[in-house]
Design an enzyme around this catalytic site. Structure first.
Site, PDB file in Angstrom:
ATOM      1  N   ASP A 401       0.728  -1.162  -0.126  1.00  0.00           N
ATOM      2  CA  ASP A 401      -0.190   0.089  -0.005  1.00  0.00           C
ATOM      3  C   ASP A 401       0.874   1.298  -0.125  1.00  0.00           C
ATOM      4  OD1 ASP A 401      -2.601   1.213   0.625  1.00  0.00           O
ATOM      5  OD2 ASP A 401      -1.643   1.735   2.272  1.00  0.00           O
ATOM      6  N   GLU A 443       1.061  -0.643  -4.954  1.00  0.00           N
ATOM      7  CA  GLU A 443       0.101   0.400  -5.185  1.00  0.00           C
ATOM      8  C   GLU A 443       0.635   1.723  -5.680  1.00  0.00           C
ATOM      9  OE1 GLU A 443      -3.513   2.881  -3.440  1.00  0.00           O
ATOM     10  OE2 GLU A 443      -1.892   2.359  -2.301  1.00  0.00           O
TER      11      GLU A 443
HETATM   12  C1  GLC Z   1      -4.179   3.552  -0.187  1.00  0.00           C
HETATM   13  C2  GLC Z   1      -5.406   3.156   0.168  1.00  0.00           C
HETATM   14  C3  GLC Z   1      -6.446   4.000   0.451  1.00  0.00           C
HETATM   15  C4  GLC Z   1      -5.821   4.424   1.772  1.00  0.00           C
HETATM   16  C5  GLC Z   1      -4.271   5.022   1.714  1.00  0.00           C
HETATM   17  C6  GLC Z   1      -3.955   5.173   3.112  1.00  0.00           C
HETATM   18  O1  GLC Z   1      -3.839   4.586  -0.957  1.00  0.00           O
HETATM   19  O2  GLC Z   1      -5.696   2.393  -1.234  1.00  0.00           O
HETATM   20  O3  GLC Z   1      -7.768   3.511   0.512  1.00  0.00           O
HETATM   21  O4  GLC Z   1      -6.606   5.593   2.280  1.00  0.00           O
HETATM   22  O5  GLC Z   1      -3.673   3.926   1.076  1.00  0.00           O
HETATM   23  O6  GLC Z   1      -3.298   4.021   3.529  1.00  0.00           O
END
Ligand code: GLC
Length: 753
Positions: A401, A443
């Site tokens: 993430d 991500e």
């Molecule tokens: C990522 C997740 C999102 C979250 C962020 C902070 O972007 O997809 O939902 O708010 O991380 O952890």
């Protein structure tokens, strides 16, 4: 009091960090054995490190200064014992039979049902049997040790080089090697067999028979057990990859959990959803059905309720050094100047003031999400142990993430710094040494030029898979503009990358859509960033005449006028509006648009993901507005409870749900079985004289697929490149054609042999 409670305050300011971090960790590892130190002095060979690691296993386990390590060790032991007990040869869902030597056939065959407990006991007492099994276990152990040593040797030099470059701390590197071996030893035989199977198969996640679904456990089925009970439905959707949205322990107050992305404990499941044992059992059941599980690994920050944060808040210097504490307003101002805001409206600023310490802590996301300090090797090591612990519960895909944010450097925008790539590369190698079956999914919600480097290089890979985020946003831009030029350009850029680079393709996920488009290109066509973003937001909110979309803005920034957008696929396609107005003609078009967009996603190489509910056209859920814990976050509009009634409607011919579900099923079946969808196919877009027509060609094994999409409200007649015999893959019709008539928002898959 103030001075004694803040021993690490200087240490954690940006300028003094490295020294302090090193000092802290040296202090922490001072109690590890001489052997560890010796290993670090020898420095060069993997064998030396491995040997030292072996010697220190017991000692460093004992010394385990971090409480997490101790807890982990207990929990892992418990989990791995259960897993080993249950070990059976994995079902060969993924084609290749599990032939691994490490699969203990005897374990599977052992409990003959007719035997009484007494008989079993007696048999077990027989010295011969005991001898055989002890010998087999010894042999297995030797084979495992050899395997680990080989894998470590393969990566040792590069891993050590990168680690030392970042941390210059041999003790901590030796500890890392030591712990990798420990997690490898604790990995169940069944998971080790799956690793071997996947290593032999190559990039298993690239296969065109993969189909993913992303879901919230509570929304879908209440608990982890509930998900397990509904695996039949998941299989009915042809899904063999489930992304379970964050399920680790998080504050129960939803306004402090960021949908689970504020993790309180990386080794504990949120009790509202179940336990770690439930998770391991679900993974096991999924593996038996050939389904893999994806989970979020929230690397950038922890919840303010995490033990480290609590201890840091109490002024413990060692824990403060795991975050970024700043007192100097000058430093805060410089960050504010150089670093873009993540949540400008809902959580402005980069730091949160803590009155207890009279200091600020870095919080780039929400104030309750404290950014971790990866300059401290203790943070890196512990987070790697958490990663391996979770991999050992049977997780197959680890979604890292917000990875671009993990390294901070004053004077930069703190995004995508080269140290981030070093960390991801190390994580990839650590995974390949301990659990090579697992996949790292990055991500990276960034401009395309920043995304691709997260694949690393073919020789030194980082992530196995990345979100195709720009393509997703560009797709919706195309829906609004009916102009495919930018999408073609974007797709051609993706198609030009090495086939090893695998993207995860999707229409919607749990987050908002940020309009991160290529504005330099758009400018050539008269579309300028600020007005264009407003156009897109107005269009999708349904404010533009003729727009059938419904949804809401997210994080509208009053200063820049920027905003992102939230809604479900079905609502964006017009299903909500048509349903509300009872307009069947509009519904027919909306469903066609929804199906066309899914067909377009399935046309891409890589892994297609369906957002749970999209398979039955679930629309926006406005009830979050009545919940004070959710009302501030409009992303909850597309995070509604899964409506099981919609699945019952699949059985009734003519319902919206039946029309969507059956159409998607058919497309999934075609994608899975037609060789032209192979991940190694050559793919390109074709120039066509109509701005609303997107034409994609896939070529593989002497076959050619013409996938044509009509992004417009008008019916079109398209001309095939050459007259000849084509098979319409959806209707099955084989005919000699020159032209095809396409209704508005429709597609064709025409195969030429
Ligand atoms: C990522 C997740 C999102 C979250 C962020 C902070 O972007 O997809 O939902 O708010 O991380 O952890």
């Amino acid at each position: 009091m103030a001075t004694t409670r803040k021993p690490a305050s200087q240490a954690t300011s940006d300028t003094a960090e490295p020294k302090a971090a090193k000092k802290t960790t040296t202090m922490k590892t001072a109690s590890t054995t001489k052997a560890t130190a010796a290993a670090s002095e020898k420095k060069t060979t993997p064998a030396a490190t491995a040997a030292a690691a072996k010697k220190t296993t017991a000692a460093s386990a004992k010394s385990a200064t971090a409480k997490e390590t101790k807890t982990a060790s207990k929990a892992t032991e418990a989990a791995s014992t259960t897993a080993t007990k249950k070990a059976v040869a994995p079902k060969t869902g993924a084609k290749t039979a599990a032939k691994s030597a490490s699969t203990p056939k005897a374990t599977k065959a052992a409990p003959a049902p007719a035997r009484t407990a007494k008989a079993t006991k007696t048999a077990a007492k027989k010295p011969a049997a005991k001898k055989v099994s002890a010998a087999a276990a010894k042999k297995q152990k030797e084979a495992d040790d050899k395997l680990f040593a080989e894998r470590l040797a393969r990566h040792h030099d590069e891993l050590r080089w990168l680690y030392m470059e970042l941390y210059d701390n041999g003790d901590m590197f030796a500890e890392l090697c030591d712990q990798m071996k420990r997690f490898f030893d604790e990995r169940s035989a069944k998971l080790k067999a799956l690793d071997a199977e996947r290593e032999a198969a190559g990039a298993w996640y690239r296969s065109s028979d993969m189909l993913g679904m992303q879901m919230y456990i509570d929304n879908f089925a209440g608990t982890i057990k509930g998900v397990e009970e509904n695996l039949d439905y998941i299989e009915r959707c042809h899904v063999n990859y489930i992304h379970l949205m964050p399920f680790l322990d998080t504050p129960s107050d939803k306004s402090r959990s960021d949908g689970g992305y504020a993790v309180k404990d990386f080794r504990r499941v949120n009790p509202e959803l179940g336990t770690m044992e439930d998770l391991a059992e679900l993974a096991d059941k999924c593996h038996d059905r050939g389904i893999s599980l994806c989970m979020d690994f929230v690397m950038n920050h922890t919840s303010e309720d995490h033990e480290w944060a609590r201890r840091a808040r109490a002024g413990e210097g060692e824990y403060m050094s795991r975050y970024f504490f700043v007192k100097d307003q000058g430093i805060i101002d410089r960050y504010t100047r150089d670093v873009p805001q993540v949540f400008p409206a809902t959580a402005p600023g980069h730091f949160t003031y803590l009155p207890e310490l009279d200091q600020c802590v870095m919080t780039q996301f929400y104030p309750y999400q404290w950014d971790l300090n990866y300059r401290n090797p203790r943070v890196f090591n512990e987070m790697m142990y958490n990663f391996l612990f979770l991999a050992n519960q049977g997780m197959d895909i680890i979604r890292i993430d917000a990875v671009p944010y993990i390294w901070k450097q004053l004077g930069t925008n703190c995004r995508n710094l080269k140290q981030v790539h070093t960390i991801v590369r190390m994580m990839r190698m650590i995974g390949e040494i301990v659990c090579p079956g697992i996949v790292l999914l990055g991500e990276v919600v960034m401009a395309p030029v920043e995304v691709v480097p997260y694949f690393g290089t073919v020789e030194k890979p980082e992530c196995h898979m990345l979100y195709n985020v720009t393509t997703m946003a560009t797709t919706w831009h195309t829906v609004a503009t009916r102009d495919v030029r930018l999408l073609r350009q974007q797709l051609d850029a993706v198609y030009g990358l090495p086939h090893e680079y695998t993207f995860l393709n999707y229409l919607r996920c749990h987050d908002d859509i940020g309009w991160g488009l290529d504005y330099d290109s758009l400018e050539q066509w008269g579309m300028y960033e600020v007005p264009h973003k407003k156009f897109l937001n107005d269009y999708f909110c349904g404010l533009t005449p003729g727009s059938v979309s419904r949804g809401e803005l997210y994080n509208a920034d009053p200063v820049t006028g920027d905003a992102r957008f939230c809604a479900t696929t079905a609502s964006m396609c017009g299903i909500e509006a048509a349903g509300f107005e009872g307009d069947e003609a509009a519904m027919v078009t909306a469903i066609r648009k929804d199906i066309m967009l899914h067909a377009y996603v399935f046309t891409q190489s890589g892994l297609p993901i369906i957002y749970s509910g999209d398979e039955v056209g679930q629309v926006n859920d406005y009830t979050y507005k009545d919940d004070p814990e959710k009302v501030e976050d409009s992303r909850y509009i597309h995070r509604g409870k899964f409506d099981w009634d919609l699945t019952r409607a699949i059985e009734q011919p003519g319902t919206v749900q039946q029309r969507i579900f059956d159409a998607l099923s058919e497309l999934e079946e075609i994608r899975r079985t037609e060789p032209v969808f192979s991940a190694d196919a050559e793919v390109y877009t074709k120039d066509y004289s109509d701005l609303s027509i997107l034409w994609i060609v896939r070529r593989a094994g002497g076959e050619e697929l013409h996938a044509v999409f009509n992004f417009s409200d008008d019916a079109k007649t398209i001309w095939m490149p050459e007259a000849g015999t084509y098979t319409d893959l959806v209707s099955g019709a084989v005919s000699d054609i020159e032209t095809v008539d396409m209704p508005s928002w429709s597609f064709v898959w025409m195969l030429k042999k």
